[in-house]
Write an enzyme that holds these catalytic residues in place. Sequence first.
Site, PDB file in Angstrom:
ATOM      1  N   ARG A 407      71.079  28.700  70.972  1.00  0.00           N
ATOM      2  CA  ARG A 407      71.017  29.563  70.017  1.00  0.00           C
ATOM      3  C   ARG A 407      72.262  29.197  69.241  1.00  0.00           C
ATOM      4  NH1 ARG A 407      67.415  32.944  68.738  1.00  0.00           N
ATOM      5  NH2 ARG A 407      67.192  33.813  71.137  1.00  0.00           N
ATOM      6  N   HIS A 437      68.827  26.630  80.909  1.00  0.00           N
ATOM      7  CA  HIS A 437      70.213  27.052  80.901  1.00  0.00           C
ATOM      8  C   HIS A 437      71.160  27.168  82.146  1.00  0.00           C
ATOM      9  CE1 HIS A 437      72.540  31.107  80.915  1.00  0.00           C
ATOM     10  NE2 HIS A 437      72.745  30.872  79.573  1.00  0.00           N
TER      11      HIS A 437
END
Length: 713
Positions: A407, A437
């Site tokens: 993001r 991640h």
Amino acid sequence: MSYRKPEYFTNRELSWVDFNDRVLDEARDKRNPLLERVNFLGITQSNLDEFFMVRVASLRKMEAVNYDNHDAAGMLPAEQLKALSVKIHQQVLKQYSTLSRSLMPQLMEAGIELLDYENLSKRQLMYVSQYFHQDLYPVLTPMAVDSSRPFPFIGNNALYLAVRLAKNSLLLPEDDKKERRYALVQVPDVFNRIVQLPGDNQFLLLEEAIKPFIAELFTGYKVKEVRTLRVIRDMDFDVAQTDTSNLMKDIVSQLAMREHTKVMRLELEAKTGKNLRKWLTEQLDVREDDVYEINGPIDLHAMSQLAKAVTDHADLRYPPFHPFLPKALQTDDLFTTISRGDVFLHHPYDSFKPVVSFIQQAAQDPDTLAIKMTLYRVSSRSPIIKALGEAAQNGKQVTVLVELKARFDEENNVHWAHELEKRGCHVIYGLKGLKTHCKLLLVVRRESAGIKRYVHMATGNYNDVTANFYTDMGLFTADTRIGVDASNIFNMLSGFSEPRRFEMLNIAPLTMRDFLGERIKDEIKAAQAGRPAKIRMKMNSLSDPRIIDQLYQASAAGVKIDIIVRGICCLKTGIKGVSDNITVHSIVGRFLEHSRIYYFYADGQERLFLSSADMMNRNLSRRVELLFPVLQADIKAQIIQICDWMWQDNLKTRILMADGTYQKVDRRGLDPFEVQAALMAQANAARVHEVNQAVKQERTTFEPLRKPQDKFD
């Protein structure tokens, strides 16, 4: 027994606002240097902006489709939005009270002034006039709004001036003179928001350099009112579940669309007239709860810019700190160093340079066959990207997973993905429906004894910039079992491989949740059998209902649980028979606490794990995350003692109370102790020791940390 009752949980979004309030407390803490306090105030604004762009936006969308599922705390989206509006309006008042009553007067005492136009000297007035006419005027564009010119698009997080006008002509009828006319002028972001004035440390906001001359953009009209405004839009998009065959194309498309989404928040000057206010709220389709009247500079991120603009006054900043780089890691052959034993790095106290050097050495090393790496966030001028490109050009097999869905880093990562492909790297974008991640690096070498794998695993990003102010932990190892697991993870990410199990590593969403659940159960069994049982966890956020339920079960069974959570915490403490044995601390200080540590007493074996994952549902269920063990005894002892120090912090720690508030540690009878200052002091002492020794030494054994005698008050 399940403890998943609404009264046992705090709403995630309200908990986040509490976290931002703890950051705001750092701006109010007189123990912090003044310019650092100013910077903390700016950070609270950046935090709040992102919260609106993502979390408030998500709740608005749920409300719009009448989403009727309650969160763990029993709240519907509309209820959360209402509670958030009340709490955030209160926080904004606190922000500006901090600025006007505390920071501004103290800045003035220090000879640093953010002036109003009316208070400028003649010399400064001449300077601003010249600056406006020579630099600003050619760039400014007046945007009138009438029947032939519709309301223009207002960009996200950009400053505008709203202008109310009247026709200035004696020939017009009175009714035409009274007709309301409106226009907008964007405050150009190609100029610094903070204008340096003649005089020592005297500044003016950019919009205040435009307002006095705004009439020059509207000849023939009289300016009746001019006010600053800013909007925050819905910037939340998630392509994690997309069915497109071209993820890159979809990301680029959605980035272009993101700027034109609904307004989540409108900030207006507090003195804005009711007619101008009504016109803006109607044109922007903003409801009353989302209007914030600001009594001071709109967008307090300008205060961080002000702090940077002051080039002297070192006495008002944190003392400089340089990460420690052990001589043992200042070598052209890190492979040999890692072969002798695992290497632990604790950033920013330890330098990030060995991580960059490791990749650079692998790129040049004739025995390196392959480099495989995950990238989530990297710096804008990443030396790691450059090294990976050189490795590919040197004939290495380079595979890089670039997470395009990170993001607010989507555009940066799209750019780097293209660059890596141009340089000959094989770039992949992860698994459909999941963000990748985990922080994982694998180097495969041909050595005399055969193929050997070297692995680096970390709690934080491969970002050489944020490594200077995020606290993270990383581990180099040549452990064969971990190397095989790492290979299998990359095979899973790049191909159709679906390993049934991993020997040493655990990944989400496949095994991590169950593995941690089993470790908690082990502690419960020990407590029920009357044996010592303890759990320690450190993370950024704790919101996963199932994990919280398991921690409640452990607490009820008598397991002692110590948790350090920087941000969101949906767990409640002090519930009789449920969370009596759970204590939650939150540390907010000079560095952003980012490391994730999970410790289990395990009948004295003290099993210790580091991870890229917080205890959130998204991390455990919708992301590829990594949990890795710390196996080497000296490194395990070092991390455990760092955790002890964190728990002893009584200056930057707040304790979660039974009523949901966070209170500072009662220091009566305690020597003041700040863990980040202590770790910096230890790094500086180690550097001095190496200089004094003047002999190259290798860290082969762990020397127990000694709590410094310095007072960190």
